[in-house]
Design an enzyme around this catalytic site. Sequence first.
Site, PDB file in Angstrom:
ATOM      1  N   TYR A  20       1.819   5.526  -2.289  1.00 46.14           N
ATOM      2  CA  TYR A  20       2.113   6.925  -1.911  1.00 46.14           C
ATOM      3  C   TYR A  20       3.540   7.292  -2.273  1.00 46.14           C
ATOM      4  N   HIS A  52       0.818  -1.206   0.000  1.00 46.82           N
ATOM      5  CA  HIS A  52       0.000   0.000   0.000  1.00 46.82           C
ATOM      6  C   HIS A  52       0.856   1.263   0.000  1.00 46.82           C
ATOM      7  N   ARG A  63     -10.439  -9.369 -12.890  1.00 48.02           N
ATOM      8  CA  ARG A  63      -9.164  -8.828 -13.345  1.00 48.02           C
ATOM      9  C   ARG A  63      -8.222 -10.002 -13.591  1.00 48.02           C
ATOM     10  N   ARG A  64      -7.046  -9.720 -14.182  1.00 47.18           N
ATOM     11  CA  ARG A  64      -6.027 -10.737 -14.427  1.00 47.18           C
ATOM     12  C   ARG A  64      -6.627 -11.971 -15.100  1.00 47.18           C
ATOM     13  N   HIS A  90      -9.559   1.421 -11.163  1.00 50.93           N
ATOM     14  CA  HIS A  90      -9.199   2.382 -10.097  1.00 50.93           C
ATOM     15  C   HIS A  90      -7.762   2.863 -10.249  1.00 50.93           C
ATOM     16  N   PHE A  91      -6.812   1.912 -10.297  1.00 44.04           N
ATOM     17  CA  PHE A  91      -5.445   2.390 -10.061  1.00 44.04           C
ATOM     18  C   PHE A  91      -4.758   2.954 -11.291  1.00 44.04           C
ATOM     19  N   HIS A  92      -5.325   2.768 -12.495  1.00 47.24           N
ATOM     20  CA  HIS A  92      -4.718   3.479 -13.617  1.00 47.24           C
ATOM     21  C   HIS A  92      -4.982   4.976 -13.528  1.00 47.24           C
TER      22      HIS A  92
HETATM   23 FE1  HAS Z   1      -5.588   2.521  -4.354  1.00 48.38          FE
HETATM   24  C1  HAS Z   1      -5.905  -0.909  -4.766  1.00 48.38           C
HETATM   25  C2  HAS Z   1      -7.665   2.386  -1.646  1.00 48.38           C
HETATM   26  C3  HAS Z   1      -4.980   5.874  -3.681  1.00 48.38           C
HETATM   27  C4  HAS Z   1      -2.854   2.467  -6.455  1.00 48.38           C
HETATM   28  N1  HAS Z   1      -4.594   1.069  -5.426  1.00 48.38           N
HETATM   29  C5  HAS Z   1      -4.908  -0.276  -5.489  1.00 48.38           C
HETATM   30  C6  HAS Z   1      -3.992  -0.952  -6.368  1.00 48.38           C
HETATM   31  C7  HAS Z   1      -3.098   0.004  -6.813  1.00 48.38           C
HETATM   32  C8  HAS Z   1      -3.486   1.259  -6.210  1.00 48.38           C
HETATM   33  C9  HAS Z   1      -1.915  -0.228  -7.739  1.00 48.38           C
HETATM   34  O1  HAS Z   1      -8.779   0.260   0.236  1.00 48.38           O
HETATM   35  C10 HAS Z   1      -4.080  -2.418  -6.771  1.00 48.38           C
HETATM   36  C11 HAS Z   1      -3.121  -3.323  -6.119  1.00 48.38           C
HETATM   37  C12 HAS Z   1      -3.307  -4.723  -6.650  1.00 48.38           C
HETATM   38  O2  HAS Z   1      -2.675  -5.054  -7.692  1.00 48.38           O
HETATM   39  O3  HAS Z   1      -4.109  -5.476  -6.087  1.00 48.38           O
HETATM   40  N2  HAS Z   1      -6.257   3.882  -2.975  1.00 48.38           N
HETATM   41  C13 HAS Z   1      -7.135   3.634  -1.977  1.00 48.38           C
HETATM   42  C14 HAS Z   1      -7.441   4.869  -1.252  1.00 48.38           C
HETATM   43  C15 HAS Z   1      -6.672   5.853  -1.828  1.00 48.38           C
HETATM   44  C16 HAS Z   1      -5.924   5.224  -2.900  1.00 48.38           C
HETATM   45  C17 HAS Z   1      -8.372   5.039  -0.095  1.00 48.38           C
HETATM   46  N3  HAS Z   1      -4.214   3.913  -4.976  1.00 48.38           N
HETATM   47  C18 HAS Z   1      -4.127   5.222  -4.566  1.00 48.38           C
HETATM   48  C19 HAS Z   1      -2.993   5.862  -5.184  1.00 48.38           C
HETATM   49  C20 HAS Z   1      -2.384   4.898  -5.977  1.00 48.38           C
HETATM   50  C21 HAS Z   1      -3.168   3.682  -5.830  1.00 48.38           C
HETATM   51  C22 HAS Z   1      -2.569   7.275  -4.940  1.00 48.38           C
HETATM   52  C23 HAS Z   1      -1.178   4.978  -6.853  1.00 48.38           C
HETATM   53  C24 HAS Z   1      -0.446   6.034  -7.070  1.00 48.38           C
HETATM   54  N4  HAS Z   1      -6.604   1.042  -3.421  1.00 48.38           N
HETATM   55  C25 HAS Z   1      -7.366   1.193  -2.295  1.00 48.38           C
HETATM   56  C26 HAS Z   1      -7.843  -0.121  -1.843  1.00 48.38           C
HETATM   57  C27 HAS Z   1      -7.339  -1.072  -2.737  1.00 48.38           C
HETATM   58  C28 HAS Z   1      -6.570  -0.303  -3.710  1.00 48.38           C
HETATM   59  C29 HAS Z   1      -8.686  -0.432  -0.691  1.00 48.38           C
HETATM   60  C30 HAS Z   1      -7.528  -2.602  -2.696  1.00 48.38           C
HETATM   61  C31 HAS Z   1      -8.742  -2.988  -3.438  1.00 48.38           C
HETATM   62  C32 HAS Z   1      -8.858  -4.467  -3.653  1.00 48.38           C
HETATM   63  O4  HAS Z   1      -9.952  -4.996  -3.407  1.00 48.38           O
HETATM   64  O5  HAS Z   1      -7.900  -5.145  -4.097  1.00 48.38           O
HETATM   65  C33 HAS Z   1      -6.618   7.304  -1.366  1.00 48.38           C
HETATM   66  O6  HAS Z   1      -5.297   7.640  -1.051  1.00 48.38           O
HETATM   67  C34 HAS Z   1      -7.202   8.256  -2.344  1.00 48.38           C
HETATM   68  C35 HAS Z   1      -7.304   9.677  -1.807  1.00 48.38           C
HETATM   69  C36 HAS Z   1      -7.443  10.645  -2.943  1.00 48.38           C
HETATM   70  C37 HAS Z   1      -8.280  11.678  -2.986  1.00 48.38           C
HETATM   71  C38 HAS Z   1      -8.333  12.535  -4.228  1.00 48.38           C
HETATM   72  C39 HAS Z   1      -7.665  13.889  -4.036  1.00 48.38           C
HETATM   73  C40 HAS Z   1      -7.593  14.626  -5.341  1.00 48.38           C
HETATM   74  C41 HAS Z   1      -6.554  15.420  -5.729  1.00 48.38           C
HETATM   75  C42 HAS Z   1      -6.589  16.080  -7.076  1.00 48.38           C
HETATM   76  C43 HAS Z   1      -7.204  17.454  -7.024  1.00 48.38           C
HETATM   77  C44 HAS Z   1      -7.311  18.052  -8.378  1.00 48.38           C
HETATM   78  C45 HAS Z   1      -6.943  19.304  -8.708  1.00 48.38           C
HETATM   79  C46 HAS Z   1      -7.042  19.667 -10.139  1.00 48.38           C
HETATM   80  C47 HAS Z   1      -6.401  20.270  -7.748  1.00 48.38           C
HETATM   81  C48 HAS Z   1      -9.187  11.995  -1.873  1.00 48.38           C
HETATM   82  C49 HAS Z   1      -5.398  15.689  -4.841  1.00 48.38           C
HETATM   83  C50 HAS Z   1      -7.640  20.998 -10.409  1.00 48.38           C
HETATM   84  C51 HAS Z   1      -7.462  21.227 -11.863  1.00 48.38           C
HETATM   85  C52 HAS Z   1      -7.943  22.274 -12.537  1.00 48.38           C
HETATM   86  C53 HAS Z   1      -7.722  22.367 -13.996  1.00 48.38           C
HETATM   87  C54 HAS Z   1      -8.652  23.356 -11.914  1.00 48.38           C
HETATM   88  C1  HEM Z   2      -2.716  -3.775 -15.372  1.00 48.39           C
HETATM   89  C2  HEM Z   2      -3.798  -1.344 -19.425  1.00 48.39           C
HETATM   90  C3  HEM Z   2      -0.230   1.817 -18.515  1.00 48.39           C
HETATM   91  C4  HEM Z   2       0.400  -0.232 -14.169  1.00 48.39           C
HETATM   92  C5  HEM Z   2      -3.350  -3.350 -16.512  1.00 48.39           C
HETATM   93  C6  HEM Z   2      -4.584  -3.903 -17.037  1.00 48.39           C
HETATM   94  C7  HEM Z   2      -4.881  -3.225 -18.172  1.00 48.39           C
HETATM   95  C8  HEM Z   2      -3.865  -2.230 -18.372  1.00 48.39           C
HETATM   96  C9  HEM Z   2      -6.087  -3.439 -19.055  1.00 48.39           C
HETATM   97  C10 HEM Z   2      -5.386  -5.019 -16.384  1.00 48.39           C
HETATM   98  C11 HEM Z   2      -4.938  -6.360 -16.806  1.00 48.39           C
HETATM   99  C12 HEM Z   2      -5.593  -7.479 -16.048  1.00 48.39           C
HETATM  100  O1  HEM Z   2      -6.071  -7.294 -14.918  1.00 48.39           O
HETATM  101  O2  HEM Z   2      -5.606  -8.599 -16.600  1.00 48.39           O
HETATM  102  C13 HEM Z   2      -2.882  -0.307 -19.563  1.00 48.39           C
HETATM  103  C14 HEM Z   2      -2.789   0.567 -20.715  1.00 48.39           C
HETATM  104  C15 HEM Z   2      -1.775   1.444 -20.452  1.00 48.39           C
HETATM  105  C16 HEM Z   2      -1.250   1.123 -19.145  1.00 48.39           C
HETATM  106  C17 HEM Z   2      -3.677   0.498 -21.926  1.00 48.39           C
HETATM  107  C18 HEM Z   2      -1.238   2.570 -21.307  1.00 48.39           C
HETATM  108  C19 HEM Z   2      -0.998   2.487 -22.566  1.00 48.39           C
HETATM  109  C20 HEM Z   2       0.193   1.591 -17.218  1.00 48.39           C
HETATM  110  C21 HEM Z   2       1.137   2.404 -16.504  1.00 48.39           C
HETATM  111  C22 HEM Z   2       1.290   1.838 -15.266  1.00 48.39           C
HETATM  112  C23 HEM Z   2       0.472   0.635 -15.230  1.00 48.39           C
HETATM  113  C24 HEM Z   2       1.789   3.661 -17.050  1.00 48.39           C
HETATM  114  C25 HEM Z   2       2.137   2.271 -14.119  1.00 48.39           C
HETATM  115  C26 HEM Z   2       3.016   3.235 -14.113  1.00 48.39           C
HETATM  116  C27 HEM Z   2      -0.329  -1.415 -14.157  1.00 48.39           C
HETATM  117  C28 HEM Z   2      -0.301  -2.376 -13.075  1.00 48.39           C
HETATM  118  C29 HEM Z   2      -1.190  -3.412 -13.422  1.00 48.39           C
HETATM  119  C30 HEM Z   2      -1.758  -3.047 -14.707  1.00 48.39           C
HETATM  120  C31 HEM Z   2       0.506  -2.278 -11.791  1.00 48.39           C
HETATM  121  C32 HEM Z   2      -1.560  -4.640 -12.597  1.00 48.39           C
HETATM  122  C33 HEM Z   2      -0.851  -5.862 -13.043  1.00 48.39           C
HETATM  123  C34 HEM Z   2      -1.358  -7.087 -12.333  1.00 48.39           C
HETATM  124  O3  HEM Z   2      -2.551  -7.212 -12.037  1.00 48.39           O
HETATM  125  O4  HEM Z   2      -0.519  -7.966 -12.063  1.00 48.39           O
HETATM  126  N1  HEM Z   2      -2.935  -2.328 -17.351  1.00 48.39           N
HETATM  127  N2  HEM Z   2      -1.936   0.050 -18.653  1.00 48.39           N
HETATM  128  N3  HEM Z   2      -0.187   0.531 -16.425  1.00 48.39           N
HETATM  129  N4  HEM Z   2      -1.186  -1.836 -15.118  1.00 48.39           N
HETATM  130 FE1  HEM Z   2      -1.560  -0.909 -16.881  1.00 48.39          FE
HETATM  131 CU    CU Z   3      -3.741   0.260  -0.801  1.00 48.01          CU
END
Ligand code: HAS
Ligand code: HEM
Ligand code: CU
Length: 561
Positions: free
Chosen positions: A234, A230, A444-445, A381-383
């Site tokens: 961050y 997790h 997924r996967r 979610h995580f993309h």
């Molecule tokens: Fe997540 C699963 C919960 C954030 C990445 N997350 C994943 C996985 C990845 C991932 C890779 O609780 C899958 C792992 C796997 O392969 O199984 N995630 C959260 C929560 C947050 C969160 C509560 N995740 C992230 C971030 C990631 C990331 C950041 C990567 C960088 N996530 C989960 C949970 C799972 C999970 C469960 C497991 C689910 C399962 O069943 O497997 C929080 O940190 C999110 C808080 C974010 C906000 C949004 C704030 C918005 C901002 C932008 C503001 C925009 C502005 C733009 C200012 C509250 C800061 C203005 C623009 C103008 C033009 C005006």
């Molecule tokens: C998994 C698409 C770029 C990180 C996946 C999956 C898709 C996908 C469809 C799900 C596969 C599955 O669950 O079977 C894409 C496309 C991309 C892109 C179209 C851009 C052209 C990226 C980038 C990152 C990323 C830039 C991170 C920097 C991951 C990770 C997984 C994943 C961590 C999970 C692998 C796993 O389940 O083992 N991607 N992706 N992807 N992608 Fe991407």
């Molecule tokens: Cu997490």
Amino acid sequence: MAVRSASPEDIYATHPEKKVSLYFMVLGFIALTIGVIFGPFQIFNYADIDLYPALQPLFKSYYQGLTLHGVLNAIVFTQFFIQGSLLYLQARDSNVRPLMPVAWAAWWIALIGLALAAWPLLLNNATVLYTFYPPLQGHWAFYVGAALIIVSSLVSVFLSVEMWVRWKKQNPGKPTPLVTFMTTATWMMWGLAAIGLVVEAVFFLIPWSLGWIKGVDPLLARSLFWWSGHPIVYFWLLPAYVSWYGLLPRQAGGKLISDPLARMAFLGFLVFSTPVGFHHQFADPGISAFWKGVHTVLTMMVAVPSLMTAFTIAASLELAGRANGGKGMLGWIKALPWNNPSVVAQLLGAIAFIFGGAGGIVNASFTLDYVVHNTTWIPGHFHLPVATASTLTFFGIAFWLIPHITHKPLAAPRTALAGVWLWFVGMMFMAFGMHMMGLQGVPRRAHISAMSAVNDGIYASSAFYMVFNAIAGVLLTIAAVQLFYVLYATLFSRRRLPADQVPEIPFAEAISGPEGKNGVKVMDRLFFWWGAAVVLVLIVYMPTLVQLFIHMVPAPGMRLW
Ligand code: HAS
Ligand code: HEM
Ligand code: CU
């Protein structure tokens, strides 16, 4: 990557850390180039279009590609880019030179680790996905390579903390400069977070893959993995925040609203990032519902600093837009520099993260997670955070930082602009398709496009959402070609900018600064806050981990591919 120039020494002479930072970033982008290739194949799979036969015999299976995709993008690219960019930003912000031999050692360890891990990955001998869950067992070189990559990241922790301590000694009583504070806090957070993976690799995966121990307990391994797995998200996000707080306001034409608020957000991450890993294990047996509940509450806590960030950054951008002449309720948005690819990459990344954050909070809700766990909702979610917010921000940083370091102009800025827009739009299509299919229970996967040939129409009810995935696949392929073209054309260019046109580091000023604020002094005690994080992690992990260690059920390795 060699920088071709009549006198490259001149470019690096005053700041030798430029070169090692560039080498780290370029190595990261090379990994990303290979890792991204599989993305379109995967998203077409979820549009029921099977392109994998075209990859034979080079790549053997869906899972080999998915492993390469996860490892190279999420583990290698992110970390190497972060090692390079944060090192440079901290060195310049605090005006302290890193220990150069140590910085180069980190780079070499990373390179050797990558080479060792890539070899079995490419030969299909470590198709264990980026979560390397036992009992899936890969070749030892994969685990040793991955361990070296982590060791390299720990050397970066040391480099950053050492520079900060040196700065403190030279500037007694002064508040740490903001960017230095943010980078040091990020690295310290990772220093605690990485322990789970280190224990998993050193005590279990490596000896097991070498045949020294007979088995590994899958549940224990998963728990150690998510200790790091997790907070690693961050570790990918905070360097983007460093840019959003520390640089973007200036790039957009304004100032950061509040420096102390930025520090508070980073402290929140330092303390609360790690003690939340069970939110990836809600469906796992052997962990009590009580501790899963505690991790749920703490996950909600760690969303707070992101919510704070959303408001601080939006307010800072509003000020910038108004300073640029924007009027009315939304006119300031139009007045942001939408012609600057570096700014646009970061703005679009931040907008995507609003949706990514909302989905994360659904996942974190213990009971709701049962609906979405292990479905396509999760990659949906995580993309948004990692593949859009972090990745686009890293491209955005590279768009000024590589010209800054190499004195080479950004090649084809309009292509860069088109690339970031297409990437953003493509990812939004993909997020929609994948989230909705997840709600219909599509796993997924899963190589579903190969499955439907035998069992036609098994996911027919998702056909409508598959169209979104197909469109995403086309858009993201074009976007990737554009972004990598800009990157490599810049790196290989022979042109040099005249000295007065080389981009400067856009460190932002703050409207409310740190001076004379007692709260800032308290926040500056980073070792104390790190200690608090350690205590919290021990409290929420030890009761479960001790039980798991006592009742280990070692499973022999399996090769299912
Ligand atoms: Fe997540 C699963 C919960 C954030 C990445 N997350 C994943 C996985 C990845 C991932 C890779 O609780 C899958 C792992 C796997 O392969 O199984 N995630 C959260 C929560 C947050 C969160 C509560 N995740 C992230 C971030 C990631 C990331 C950041 C990567 C960088 N996530 C989960 C949970 C799972 C999970 C469960 C497991 C689910 C399962 O069943 O497997 C929080 O940190 C999110 C808080 C974010 C906000 C949004 C704030 C918005 C901002 C932008 C503001 C925009 C502005 C733009 C200012 C509250 C800061 C203005 C623009 C103008 C033009 C005006
Ligand atoms: C998994 C698409 C770029 C990180 C996946 C999956 C898709 C996908 C469809 C799900 C596969 C599955 O669950 O079977 C894409 C496309 C991309 C892109 C179209 C851009 C052209 C990226 C980038 C990152 C990323 C830039 C991170 C920097 C991951 C990770 C997984 C994943 C961590 C999970 C692998 C796993 O389940 O083992 N991607 N992706 N992807 N992608 Fe991407
Ligand atoms: Cu997490």
